[in-house]
Motif scaffolding. Structure first.
Motif, PDB file in Angstrom:
ATOM      1  N   LEU A   1       0.812  -1.219   0.000  1.00 21.01           N
ATOM      2  CA  LEU A   1       0.000   0.000   0.000  1.00 21.01           C
ATOM      3  C   LEU A   1       0.846   1.269   0.000  1.00 21.01           C
ATOM      4  O   LEU A   1       0.307   2.371  -0.113  1.00 21.01           O
ATOM      5  CB  LEU A   1      -0.940   0.010   1.209  1.00 21.01           C
ATOM      6  CG  LEU A   1      -1.992  -1.095   1.250  1.00 21.01           C
ATOM      7  CD1 LEU A   1      -2.727  -1.078   2.589  1.00 21.01           C
ATOM      8  CD2 LEU A   1      -2.958  -0.972   0.092  1.00 21.01           C
ATOM      9  N   GLY A   2       2.150   1.118   0.151  1.00 20.75           N
ATOM     10  CA  GLY A   2       3.027   2.285   0.183  1.00 20.75           C
ATOM     11  C   GLY A   2       2.950   3.053   1.489  1.00 20.75           C
ATOM     12  O   GLY A   2       3.201   4.260   1.522  1.00 20.75           O
ATOM     13  N   LEU A   3       2.625   2.359   2.575  1.00 19.09           N
ATOM     14  CA  LEU A   3       2.520   3.006   3.884  1.00 19.09           C
ATOM     15  C   LEU A   3       3.857   2.940   4.610  1.00 19.09           C
ATOM     16  O   LEU A   3       4.636   2.010   4.399  1.00 19.09           O
ATOM     17  CB  LEU A   3       1.453   2.306   4.734  1.00 19.09           C
ATOM     18  CG  LEU A   3       0.030   2.377   4.208  1.00 19.09           C
ATOM     19  CD1 LEU A   3      -0.885   1.505   5.046  1.00 19.09           C
ATOM     20  CD2 LEU A   3      -0.461   3.808   4.203  1.00 19.09           C
ATOM     21  N   PRO A   4       4.118   3.897   5.484  1.00 20.91           N
ATOM     22  CA  PRO A   4       5.352   3.837   6.263  1.00 20.91           C
ATOM     23  C   PRO A   4       5.335   2.630   7.205  1.00 20.91           C
ATOM     24  O   PRO A   4       4.267   2.193   7.650  1.00 20.91           O
ATOM     25  CB  PRO A   4       5.358   5.150   7.046  1.00 20.91           C
ATOM     26  CG  PRO A   4       3.990   5.696   6.972  1.00 20.91           C
ATOM     27  CD  PRO A   4       3.320   5.080   5.788  1.00 20.91           C
ATOM     28  N   GLU A   5       6.507   2.107   7.504  1.00 15.11           N
ATOM     29  CA  GLU A   5       6.632   0.932   8.378  1.00 15.11           C
ATOM     30  C   GLU A   5       6.014   1.178   9.753  1.00 15.11           C
ATOM     31  O   GLU A   5       5.486   0.274  10.370  1.00 15.11           O
ATOM     32  CB  GLU A   5       8.105   0.537   8.519  1.00 15.11           C
ATOM     33  CG  GLU A   5       8.336  -0.702   9.345  1.00 15.11           C
ATOM     34  CD  GLU A   5       7.705  -1.968   8.781  1.00 15.11           C
ATOM     35  OE1 GLU A   5       7.248  -2.809   9.580  1.00 15.11           O
ATOM     36  OE2 GLU A   5       7.660  -2.123   7.545  1.00 15.11           O
ATOM     37  N   ASN A   6       6.064   2.430  10.226  1.00 17.43           N
ATOM     38  CA  ASN A   6       5.542   2.734  11.558  1.00 17.43           C
ATOM     39  C   ASN A   6       4.025   2.960  11.581  1.00 17.43           C
ATOM     40  O   ASN A   6       3.472   3.284  12.627  1.00 17.43           O
ATOM     41  CB  ASN A   6       6.272   3.938  12.163  1.00 17.43           C
ATOM     42  CG  ASN A   6       6.004   5.222  11.407  1.00 17.43           C
ATOM     43  OD1 ASN A   6       5.543   5.212  10.262  1.00 17.43           O
ATOM     44  ND2 ASN A   6       6.309   6.348  12.038  1.00 17.43           N
ATOM     45  N   ALA A   7       3.344   2.789  10.455  1.00 14.10           N
ATOM     46  CA  ALA A   7       1.878   2.923  10.441  1.00 14.10           C
ATOM     47  C   ALA A   7       1.275   1.839  11.331  1.00 14.10           C
ATOM     48  O   ALA A   7       1.657   0.680  11.255  1.00 14.10           O
ATOM     49  CB  ALA A   7       1.345   2.801   9.020  1.00 14.10           C
ATOM     50  N   SER A   8       0.345   2.235  12.176  1.00 17.07           N
ATOM     51  CA  SER A   8      -0.295   1.301  13.113  1.00 17.07           C
ATOM     52  C   SER A   8      -1.562   0.735  12.502  1.00 17.07           C
ATOM     53  O   SER A   8      -2.390   1.483  11.967  1.00 17.07           O
ATOM     54  CB  SER A   8      -0.669   2.014  14.408  1.00 17.07           C
ATOM     55  OG  SER A   8       0.453   2.591  15.007  1.00 17.07           O
ATOM     56  N   PHE A   9      -1.736  -0.580  12.613  1.00 14.98           N
ATOM     57  CA  PHE A   9      -2.976  -1.211  12.158  1.00 14.98           C
ATOM     58  C   PHE A   9      -4.025  -0.994  13.233  1.00 14.98           C
ATOM     59  O   PHE A   9      -3.850  -1.399  14.383  1.00 14.98           O
ATOM     60  CB  PHE A   9      -2.756  -2.694  11.902  1.00 14.98           C
ATOM     61  CG  PHE A   9      -3.983  -3.417  11.423  1.00 14.98           C
ATOM     62  CD1 PHE A   9      -4.544  -3.109  10.198  1.00 14.98           C
ATOM     63  CD2 PHE A   9      -4.582  -4.395  12.202  1.00 14.98           C
ATOM     64  CE1 PHE A   9      -5.678  -3.764   9.741  1.00 14.98           C
ATOM     65  CE2 PHE A   9      -5.703  -5.059  11.756  1.00 14.98           C
ATOM     66  CZ  PHE A   9      -6.258  -4.746  10.529  1.00 14.98           C
ATOM     67  N   LEU A  10      -5.137  -0.330  12.858  1.00 16.98           N
ATOM     68  CA  LEU A  10      -6.198  -0.025  13.817  1.00 16.98           C
ATOM     69  C   LEU A  10      -7.255  -1.109  13.884  1.00 16.98           C
ATOM     70  O   LEU A  10      -8.020  -1.168  14.841  1.00 16.98           O
ATOM     71  CB  LEU A  10      -6.861   1.309  13.447  1.00 16.98           C
ATOM     72  CG  LEU A  10      -5.942   2.521  13.433  1.00 16.98           C
ATOM     73  CD1 LEU A  10      -6.694   3.742  12.934  1.00 16.98           C
ATOM     74  CD2 LEU A  10      -5.354   2.767  14.813  1.00 16.98           C
ATOM     75  N   GLY A  11      -7.335  -1.938  12.855  1.00 14.67           N
ATOM     76  CA  GLY A  11      -8.339  -2.990  12.809  1.00 14.67           C
ATOM     77  C   GLY A  11      -9.098  -2.924  11.493  1.00 14.67           C
ATOM     78  O   GLY A  11      -8.732  -2.193  10.574  1.00 14.67           O
ATOM     79  N   TYR A  12     -10.170  -3.699  11.428  1.00 12.72           N
ATOM     80  CA  TYR A  12     -11.012  -3.754  10.241  1.00 12.72           C
ATOM     81  C   TYR A  12     -12.230  -2.875  10.454  1.00 12.72           C
ATOM     82  O   TYR A  12     -12.832  -2.881  11.519  1.00 12.72           O
ATOM     83  CB  TYR A  12     -11.466  -5.193   9.971  1.00 12.72           C
ATOM     84  CG  TYR A  12     -10.321  -6.135   9.729  1.00 12.72           C
ATOM     85  CD1 TYR A  12      -9.688  -6.172   8.488  1.00 12.72           C
ATOM     86  CD2 TYR A  12      -9.861  -6.967  10.727  1.00 12.72           C
ATOM     87  CE1 TYR A  12      -8.630  -7.029   8.257  1.00 12.72           C
ATOM     88  CE2 TYR A  12      -8.797  -7.827  10.507  1.00 12.72           C
ATOM     89  CZ  TYR A  12      -8.191  -7.858   9.276  1.00 12.72           C
ATOM     90  OH  TYR A  12      -7.129  -8.694   9.047  1.00 12.72           O
TER      91      TYR A  12
END
Length: 114
Positions: A32-43
């Motif tokens: 997705l081209g997101l930074p490595e430190n992006a946090s997954f918040l859930g679905y």
């Protein structure tokens, strides 16, 4: 007896039926081209036609109540894909999305290929 156990977990059976493959969060962030430190918040559940996110869901024997919000910050966050998918099936024009916090914005991406 025991057939369901041989077919895998409920989440795996749903994923198989949808043609989904398990992807690590690191791989998904790269794709997705997101930074490595992006946090997954859930679905979350996204109504594509109205560009709204399910923010409240209550189901009783008599009725289903849904409230939609304009931003992903207002969305219900489900920890498990199968929980989000089950609810999304009760919401017309809705898909399951993964939600990520990049620190400056919430990024959402379809996880079902819809």
């Amino acid at each position: 007896m025991g057939q369901a156990k041989n077919r895998g977990s409920k989440e795996q059976r749903i994923a198989d039926a949808l043609g989904l493959k398990r992807v690590s969060l690191s791989d998904l962030k790269i794709r997705l081209g997101l930074p490595e430190n992006a946090s997954f918040l859930g679905y979350g559940i996204h109504n594509v036609e109205k560009d709204e996110f399910l923010s409240r869901f209550e189901e009783t024997a008599d009725a289903i109540m849904r409230t939609w919000g304009k931003t992903p910050e207002l969305a219900i966050s489900y920890a498990e894909f199968d929980d989000a998918y089950t609810v999304s099936r009760k919401c017309k024009e809705a898909i399951v999305v993964g939600m990520f916090d990049t620190g400056t914005q919430i990024y959402v991406a379809s996880v079902t290929g819809d």
